[in-house]
Enzyme design. Structure first.
Site, short mmCIF file in Angstrom:
data_model
loop_
_atom_site.label_atom_id
_atom_site.label_comp_id
_atom_site.label_asym_id
_atom_site.label_seq_id
_atom_site.Cartn_x
_atom_site.Cartn_y
_atom_site.Cartn_z
N CYS A 132 13.54 -0.42 7.84
CA CYS A 132 14.48 0.26 8.72
C CYS A 132 15.89 -0.29 8.47
O CYS A 132 16.08 -1.47 8.24
CB CYS A 132 14.17 0.10 10.20
SG CYS A 132 12.58 0.73 10.68
N ARG A 160 15.79 0.81 2.65
CA ARG A 160 15.04 0.04 3.65
C ARG A 160 13.97 0.87 4.36
O ARG A 160 13.21 0.34 5.16
CB ARG A 160 16.00 -0.53 4.70
CG ARG A 160 17.08 -1.39 4.13
CD ARG A 160 18.00 -1.89 5.21
NE ARG A 160 17.30 -2.80 6.10
CZ ARG A 160 17.20 -4.11 5.91
NH1 ARG A 160 17.76 -4.66 4.85
NH2 ARG A 160 16.55 -4.85 6.76
N TRP A 200 11.42 3.07 8.58
CA TRP A 200 10.15 2.83 7.90
C TRP A 200 9.13 2.64 9.02
O TRP A 200 9.20 1.67 9.79
CB TRP A 200 10.23 1.57 7.03
CG TRP A 200 9.02 1.36 6.19
CD1 TRP A 200 8.76 1.94 4.98
CD2 TRP A 200 7.90 0.52 6.48
NE1 TRP A 200 7.54 1.51 4.50
CE2 TRP A 200 6.99 0.64 5.41
CE3 TRP A 200 7.57 -0.32 7.54
CZ2 TRP A 200 5.78 -0.06 5.36
CZ3 TRP A 200 6.36 -1.01 7.49
CH2 TRP A 200 5.48 -0.87 6.41
N ASN A 225 15.54 -2.35 14.27
CA ASN A 225 14.80 -2.71 13.05
C ASN A 225 13.94 -3.93 13.40
O ASN A 225 14.48 -4.95 13.81
CB ASN A 225 15.79 -3.06 11.92
CG ASN A 225 15.13 -3.77 10.76
OD1 ASN A 225 13.96 -3.55 10.48
ND2 ASN A 225 15.86 -4.63 10.09
N GLY A 226 12.63 -3.79 13.26
CA GLY A 226 11.74 -4.91 13.59
C GLY A 226 10.52 -4.40 14.33
O GLY A 226 10.20 -3.20 14.28
N GLU A 269 2.70 -8.02 -13.02
CA GLU A 269 3.95 -7.35 -12.64
C GLU A 269 4.00 -5.93 -13.23
O GLU A 269 4.43 -4.99 -12.56
CB GLU A 269 5.13 -8.21 -13.09
CG GLU A 269 6.51 -7.61 -12.89
CD GLU A 269 6.85 -7.28 -11.44
OE1 GLU A 269 6.11 -7.63 -10.53
OE2 GLU A 269 7.89 -6.61 -11.25
N LYS A 297 4.32 -2.50 -11.05
CA LYS A 297 5.39 -1.50 -11.27
C LYS A 297 4.79 -0.10 -11.38
O LYS A 297 5.29 0.84 -10.79
CB LYS A 297 6.19 -1.79 -12.55
CG LYS A 297 7.15 -2.94 -12.54
CD LYS A 297 8.36 -2.79 -11.67
CE LYS A 297 8.05 -3.19 -10.25
NZ LYS A 297 8.26 -4.52 -9.83
N GLU A 308 3.31 1.20 -7.91
CA GLU A 308 4.20 1.51 -6.80
C GLU A 308 5.05 2.74 -7.01
O GLU A 308 5.43 3.40 -6.04
CB GLU A 308 5.04 0.30 -6.38
CG GLU A 308 6.08 -0.15 -7.36
CD GLU A 308 6.89 -1.35 -6.85
OE1 GLU A 308 7.34 -2.12 -7.67
OE2 GLU A 308 7.08 -1.49 -5.63
N HIS A 343 -15.63 -10.95 -17.59
CA HIS A 343 -16.45 -11.31 -16.43
C HIS A 343 -16.54 -10.16 -15.43
O HIS A 343 -16.89 -10.39 -14.27
CB HIS A 343 -15.88 -12.56 -15.77
CG HIS A 343 -15.88 -13.75 -16.69
ND1 HIS A 343 -17.02 -14.43 -17.03
CD2 HIS A 343 -14.86 -14.33 -17.37
CE1 HIS A 343 -16.71 -15.41 -17.88
NE2 HIS A 343 -15.41 -15.37 -18.10
N LYS A 396 12.28 -1.44 0.67
CA LYS A 396 12.75 -2.53 -0.18
C LYS A 396 12.61 -3.88 0.50
O LYS A 396 12.26 -4.87 -0.12
CB LYS A 396 14.22 -2.26 -0.53
CG LYS A 396 14.85 -3.26 -1.47
CD LYS A 396 14.46 -2.95 -2.87
CE LYS A 396 14.97 -3.98 -3.85
NZ LYS A 396 14.17 -4.00 -5.08
#
Ligand code: M6R
Length: 614
Positions: A2, A27, A75, A101-102, A487, A491, A494, A510, A609
Site C-alpha cells: 500500500c 507498493r 495491496w 498502510n499496514g 534467483e 524471477k 513472479e 535425490h 514491491k
C-alpha cells in the site's frame, strides 16, 4: 505494501496526489482512491478497483478541485480487492477520511465494540475500524481531531502509516506511523506526505522522516509539528533528498524492469565508487572499519533476509566463509523471528533488504538487537527503517528500483557483500594480499563485463520464444551458482507465472530428476569454477533423460556446448564474482518470456514491491 500520499498547500491537490499514486503503484495496485476537501468544505471521495489509471479515468468527470487531499494505492490484506474495500475510508458522519498502510491486528475486537455502539461498516477492511474509532472518540470526548487520533492509536495493535483529513477543518492533515514508512516533504508554503519521497521529488528536496510512534500535525501556513504519543513535541530533522526524477522514469524503456536490468553496468559502478580505490588495491566499506574489533572477534555471522535478498544472503555466506573463515548461517527473516533463535553478543547479524522496510526483516533485527548481537544493515532506500534500526550498515546505491522483480538490487547486494567479505578479510588478514588486489582489479572491470552480458539480450529474446509456453522449469547450479539458480527461478515465477524450481544441481538426483522430460527445460548455471567438472555430469544426467538444456557457461566453453541445447556465454571472472555475471542472462530470460506471454512485468499479480506486513 500500500502506498499513501497527502498534500496541503495552494496548488492543485488532485494532480499532486494522482502523480504520487503512479509513483507509489509499485507498493500495491489492487485498488486506488482519493479524498479531497474542496474550498466549499465538501469532502469528495473517489475510489475504484484496479490501478491508478482506472481511478484517473473514473475521476474524469468529477469535481477534483481542492488544495488538500489524501490518496491510496492498495495491496489487499483484509478484504478482497473491490471498490468498497478501496481506501480512503470514511467515518459514519462523513466528516473524516483516512488512508492506511499496514495491518490492524486487533481490528475484530474494536469493530465488534463499535458495532455494539451502533456503528455501521461499509467494508471488510481492518482500516475502516480506525476511522470509525477516531470519530467515535472524537464525538464521545468532544475533543480535537489530534486528541482523537492519539487516543485511537493507543488502542490499536499492529502496524500503520495513516493520514486523516476532516471536512470541517480543511487546513490540516494528521499523519502517524508505527512500523510502516512515512515521510513529509516540506515545500514553500505547502507540505507533501507519502510512503516514500518519490511522489514529491520534483517539488522539494527537504524531507522529514516520521519516526515510529510519532504523529505529524501538518497545517496550512504553519510550521510542521511532530508529537509523541504522550503529546511531547519532538525535534524536526530536515534532511536533503538524494533522488532525481530521471531515476523514477522509464527513460525510453518499455518497462522499469528492462531499464533496471540494462542499468546494471552503471549501478554497479555507483555501488563500488569510493569503495574500491587505488586501482583495486584497497577495498573498504562503511561501518566495517569503524567497528573493526566487532568484526574481527565475531564468532559467527547470521544473515537474515527475504526473497531475492535472501538469495544474495546465500551468496554472502559463500563469500564470507571463503574469505574470512567465519561461520555463516542464512535465515529467512520470517522463520528466524519465530524459531527461538539462539543469538549472543559474539554474533553479528546482517540484515539485507532492498526496500529497508520488509516487516519480517525488521522484526528479526529487533530480536537480534534484543539478544545482544551487533546488527549491520544492507539496504538500498536511504532513510528507510532498516538503516535506522541497525547499529551500523551501508547502502547499495543502485538508485530506486521500481520493477517489482528485483534485478539491479540483487547485483548491488552481491557486490556489497563481496566488498564486506573483502574488508573483513583485510582486517582479519585471512585473504592473501596479492589475491585481494587481483580481485579488486576484477571488481573494477565488472561493470564493463556486465555490459557485455547485456549485449546477449537479442539472443536471449530469440531463445525465449522457444520456451514461452513451457509449464515448468528447473534451475540448477552448484556452489556460488546455486543461489543464482534459485534467483533465476524466482524471477521467472513472479513475472511469467510459470512454475520454476531452483535446486542445487547435485541434489537433483535425490528427487527432482524424476520430473525431467522433453517438456521441462532445465536452466543450468555452469561457469568455469572449481565445481565445473561436477556440473558437467549433472548436465549429462539431464540430457540422458531427454531434458532440454539452456546453459549459462563461460566464454569458450566447448564441453557443455556439445551437450546442451542452447548456451549463453558470459565473460570469465574469478569464481566469487560469477553470480553478478551469470544472474543477468536469467533476468533477461524471465523478462522476455513474461513479455511473450503478455504479462505486466513491472506489476505482477498479487505482489507488491515493499512487503510491510507479515
Ligand atoms: O525489500 P526487500 O529486499 O526486503 O524485499 C524482499 C522481497 O520481498 C523481494 O526481494 C522479493 O522477493 C522480490 N520481488 C523478488 O524479485
Amino acid at each position: 505494501m500500500c502506498g499513501i500520499v497527502g498534500y496541503i498547500g495552494e496548488g492543485n491537490a488532485y494532480n499532486v496526489l494522482i502523480g504520487g499514486l503512479h509513483r507509489l503503484e509499485y507498493r500495491g495496485y489492487d485498488s486506488a482512491g482519493i479524498a479531497l476537501v474542496d474550498d466549499n468544505g465538501k469532502l469528495n471521495i473517489y475510489k475504484t478497483l484496479g490501478k491508478v489509471q482506472a481511478l484517473e479515468n473514473f475521476c474524469k468527470d468529477k469535481n477534483v478541485e481542492a488544495r488538500v487531499g489524501i490518496a491510496h494505492t492498495r495491496w489487499a490484506t483484509h478484504g478482497e480487492p473491490s471498490d468498497c474495500n478501496a481506501h480512503p475510508h470514511y467515518s459514519e458522519d462523513g466528516n473524516l477520511a483516512l488512508v492506511h498502510n499496514g495491518t490492524i491486528e486487533n481490528y475484530k475486537v474494536l469493530k465488534d465494540a463499535l458495532v455494539e455502539h451502533g456503528r455501521t461498516f461499509h467494508s471488510d477492511t481492518d482500516t475502516e475500524v480506525l476511522v470509525q474509532l477516531i470519530e467515535y472518540i472524537r464525538v464521545q470526548n468532544d475533543c480535537s481531531l489530534l486528541d482523537a487520533v492519539r487516543e485511537a492509536l493507543k488502542q490499536v495493535v499492529g502496524a500503520y502509516a495513516i493520514a486523516v483529513i476532516e471536512k470541517d477543518n480543511p487546513d490540516c492533515i494528521i499523519a502517524a506511523r508505527k512500523s510502516s514508512p512515512l515521510v513529509v516533504g516540506v515545500g514553500d508554503g505547502e507540505f507533501y506526505l507519502a510512503s516514500d519521497a518519490s511522489p514529491f521529488v520534483e517539488f522539494t528536496d527537504n524531507v522529514v522522516y516520521i519516526k515510529d510512534e510519532e504523529i505529524a500535525l501538518i497545517r496550512r501556513g504553519e510550521p510542521l509539528k511532530l508529537l509523541s504519543f504522550d503529546n511531547k513535541e519532538n525535534e524536526i530533522d530536515v534532511k536533503k533528498l538524494e533522488m532525481s526524477i530521471s531515476q523514477l522514469e522509464k527513460g525510453g524503456y518499455p518497462h522499469f524492469m528492462l531499464k533496471e536490468i540494462f542499468e546494471q553496468p552503471s549501478t554497479l559502478l555507483d555501488c563500488i565508487r569510493g569503495r574500491v580505490v587505488d586501482k583495486g588495491r584497497f577495498v573498504t566499506l562503511n561501518g566495517v572499519n569503524d567497528n573493526s574489533e566487532t568484526f574481527i572477534n565475531a564468532k559467527r555471522i547470521v544473515i537474515v533476509a527475504c526473497g531475492t535478498s535472501w538469495h544474495s544472503a546465500l551468496i554472502g555466506k559463500y563469500l564470507i566463509q571463503d574469505m574470512c573463515k567465519i561461520p555463516v548461517v542464512v535465515e529467512y527473516a520470517s522463520e528466524f523471528r519465530y524459531s527461538n533463535p539462539v543469538i549472543t553478543h559474539e554474533d553479528i547479524v546482517i540484515a539485507i533488504s532492498q526496500s529497508g522496510e520488509t516487516a519480517d526483516t525488521l522484526a528479526a533485527i529487533k530480536i537480534a538487537r534484543g539478544m545482544g548481537a551487533f546488527v549491520y544493515g544492507i539496504s538500498n532506500v536511504v532513510g528507510s527503517s532498516i538503516p535506522r534500526e541497525t547499529h551500523s550498515g551501508t547502502y547499495i546505491h543502485v538508485g530506486p528500483e521500481i520493477g517489482v522483480a528485483s534485478t539491479k538490487a540483487f547485483t548491488g547486494q552481491v557486490m556489497v557483500l563481496t566488498l564486506l567479505a573483502m574488508t573483513i578479510a583485510g582486517l582479519k588478514k585471512t585473504l592473501e594480499p596479492r589475491y585481494a588486489e587481483k580481485l579488486g582489479e576484477w571488481i573494477l572491470k565488472l561493470p564493463a563485463l556486465v555490459e557485455k552480458v547485456i549485449e546477449l539480450a537479442p539472443d536471449i529474446e530469440r531463445l525465449s520464444l522457444i520456451y514461452t509456453y513451457a509449464r515448468n522449469f528447473l534451475y540448477l547450479g552448484r556452489g556460488y551458482s546455486y543461489p543464482v539458480a534459485l534467483e533465476g527461478a524466482l524471477k521467472l515465477k513472479e513475472i511469467s507465472y510459470i512454475h520454476a524450481e531452483g535446486y542445487p544441481a547435485a541434489e537433483m538426483k535425490h528427487g527432482p530428476i524424476a520430473l525431467v522430460d522433453a517438456e521441462m527445460p532445465s536452466v543450468i548455471v555452469a561457469p568455469k569454477d572449481h565445481l565445473y567438472d561436477k556440473i558437467v555430469s549433472n548436465v549429462q544426467q539431464v540430457k540422458a533423460r531427454g531434458g532440454n538444456i539452456i546453459a549459462i557457461v563461460t566464454e569458450g566453453d566447448t564441453t557443455i556446448r556439445n551437450i546442451a541445447d542452447h548456451v549463453l556465454e558470459v565473460p570469465e571472472v574469478p569464481e566469487c564474482l560469477t553470480p553478478i555475471i551469470t544472474s543477468v542472462p536469467l533476468q533477461l530470460l524471465s523478462y522476455y518470456i513474461a513479455i511473450n506471454k503478455g504479462k505486466d512485468v513491472d506489476m505482477p499479480r498479487n505482489l507488491a514491491k515493499s512487503v510491510t506486513v507479515e
